[in-house]
Design a protein around this motif. Structure first.
Motif, short mmCIF file in Angstrom:
data_model
loop_
_atom_site.label_atom_id
_atom_site.label_comp_id
_atom_site.label_asym_id
_atom_site.label_seq_id
_atom_site.Cartn_x
_atom_site.Cartn_y
_atom_site.Cartn_z
N GLN A 99 0.83 -1.20 0.00
CA GLN A 99 0.00 0.00 0.00
C GLN A 99 0.87 1.26 0.00
N ARG A 100 1.94 1.23 0.78
CA ARG A 100 2.84 2.38 0.83
C ARG A 100 3.53 2.58 -0.51
N ARG A 101 3.91 1.48 -1.15
CA ARG A 101 4.55 1.58 -2.47
C ARG A 101 3.57 2.16 -3.49
N MET A 102 2.33 1.72 -3.42
CA MET A 102 1.31 2.24 -4.34
C MET A 102 1.13 3.74 -4.14
N LEU A 103 1.02 4.15 -2.87
CA LEU A 103 0.81 5.57 -2.58
C LEU A 103 1.99 6.41 -3.05
N ALA A 104 3.21 5.88 -2.84
CA ALA A 104 4.40 6.61 -3.29
C ALA A 104 4.40 6.73 -4.81
N ALA A 105 4.01 5.64 -5.52
CA ALA A 105 3.98 5.67 -6.98
C ALA A 105 2.94 6.66 -7.49
N ILE A 106 1.80 6.72 -6.80
CA ILE A 106 0.75 7.66 -7.19
C ILE A 106 1.23 9.10 -7.04
N VAL A 114 -1.40 4.40 -13.82
CA VAL A 114 -1.45 4.97 -12.48
C VAL A 114 -2.86 4.86 -11.93
N GLU A 115 -3.85 4.94 -12.80
CA GLU A 115 -5.23 4.79 -12.35
C GLU A 115 -5.49 3.39 -11.81
N GLN A 116 -4.90 2.39 -12.46
CA GLN A 116 -5.04 1.01 -11.96
C GLN A 116 -4.37 0.85 -10.58
N ILE A 117 -3.22 1.50 -10.42
CA ILE A 117 -2.55 1.47 -9.12
C ILE A 117 -3.42 2.16 -8.07
N ARG A 118 -4.03 3.29 -8.46
CA ARG A 118 -4.89 4.01 -7.51
C ARG A 118 -6.09 3.14 -7.11
N GLN A 119 -6.68 2.43 -8.06
CA GLN A 119 -7.81 1.55 -7.74
C GLN A 119 -7.36 0.39 -6.82
N ALA A 120 -6.20 -0.18 -7.14
CA ALA A 120 -5.68 -1.28 -6.32
C ALA A 120 -5.42 -0.81 -4.89
N HIS A 121 -4.88 0.39 -4.77
CA HIS A 121 -4.62 0.95 -3.44
C HIS A 121 -5.92 1.12 -2.65
N SER A 122 -6.94 1.64 -3.31
CA SER A 122 -8.22 1.84 -2.64
C SER A 122 -8.84 0.51 -2.20
N LEU A 123 -8.76 -0.50 -3.08
CA LEU A 123 -9.32 -1.82 -2.74
C LEU A 123 -8.56 -2.44 -1.57
N ALA A 124 -7.24 -2.27 -1.57
CA ALA A 124 -6.43 -2.83 -0.47
C ALA A 124 -6.79 -2.16 0.85
N ILE A 125 -6.98 -0.85 0.83
CA ILE A 125 -7.37 -0.13 2.05
C ILE A 125 -8.73 -0.63 2.54
#
Length: 221
Positions: free
Chosen positions: A164-171, A196-207
């Protein structure tokens, strides 16, 4: 006082007597100290299939407390009997016909630990400042969080806290650099081009998945 757990019993539930008409004491079970319970709890907390081992150690620890008390109690009874015999052997008066004060048996009777259920011990024994029950729950929750995976557009992402932290940093980095896609290592360790949108969606789902685990814990507490 019920001492049946320490004696051999017949079919009627009465103690078996030896040739001196004394109850036959059972063979003592394997002893387990509190340190043994805490050790096995740490070893198996993350694996629910092994929690029966923790319960077995708690049971043996409970029995150990009872047997330790029983040994002390038997010694106390022997000391009391000796004191009473010694008192009977003393003369009531000395040579000057003065009464002799016979000392009373003053050794306190050992306190017997309360008989408790495994559930009570799991709620009362502390490990790292929390009950065994809470320790087991938190450990399993950590395992569950570390195992989170989420899927976006057929791509399966790791969703644990580090990911999740890696995703947020990438975003954040993509927003600063104006990047819309990147190469990402997926849950199966393959690399794929993702937006980046896919990463943002993955981050939201993980949260969201992590939130479900924590919410369940709050409801069970």
């Amino acid at each position: 006082m019920d001492l049946s757990m320490f004696y051999e019993l017949n079919d009627a539930g009465s103690p078996v007597l030896d040739e001196h008409d004394l109850p036959v004491i059972r063979h003592r079970l394997e002893s387990k100290a509190l340190a043994d319970v805490l050790l096995v709890t740490r070893l198996h907390a993350a694996n629910p299939a092994m929690h029966h081992v923790i319960d077995k150690f708690i049971e043996l620890y409970s029995v150990t407390l009872q047997w330790d008390w029983f040994v002390q109690y038997q010694a106390w009874l022997a000391n009391k009997a000796d004191a009473e015999l010694n008192a009977l052997a003393l003369p009531i008066e000395n040579q000057d016909q003065q009464a002799i004060e016979i000392p009373l048996f003053a050794e306190p009777e050992p306190f017997r630990p309360e008989l408790k259920t495994i559930e009570q011990y799991r709620a009362e024994i502390l490990i790292d400042g929390i009950s065994i029950d809470e320790y087991l729950f938190r450990t399993q929750r950590t395992v569950a969080v570390n195992s989170i995976i989420v899927e976006v557009d057929g791509l399966v992402f790791d969703g644990d806290e580090q990911s999740q932290r890696r995703m947020l940093a990438a975003i954040h980095a993509s927003e600063d650099a104006g990047i819309e896609s990147t190469i990402w290592r997926l849950a199966d360790n393959t690399e794929a081009a993702v937006t980046v949108e896919q990463i943002r969606q993955a981050h939201s789902l993980a949260i969201i998945e992590q939130g479900k685990l924590w919410t369940k814990g709050a409801a069970d507490a």
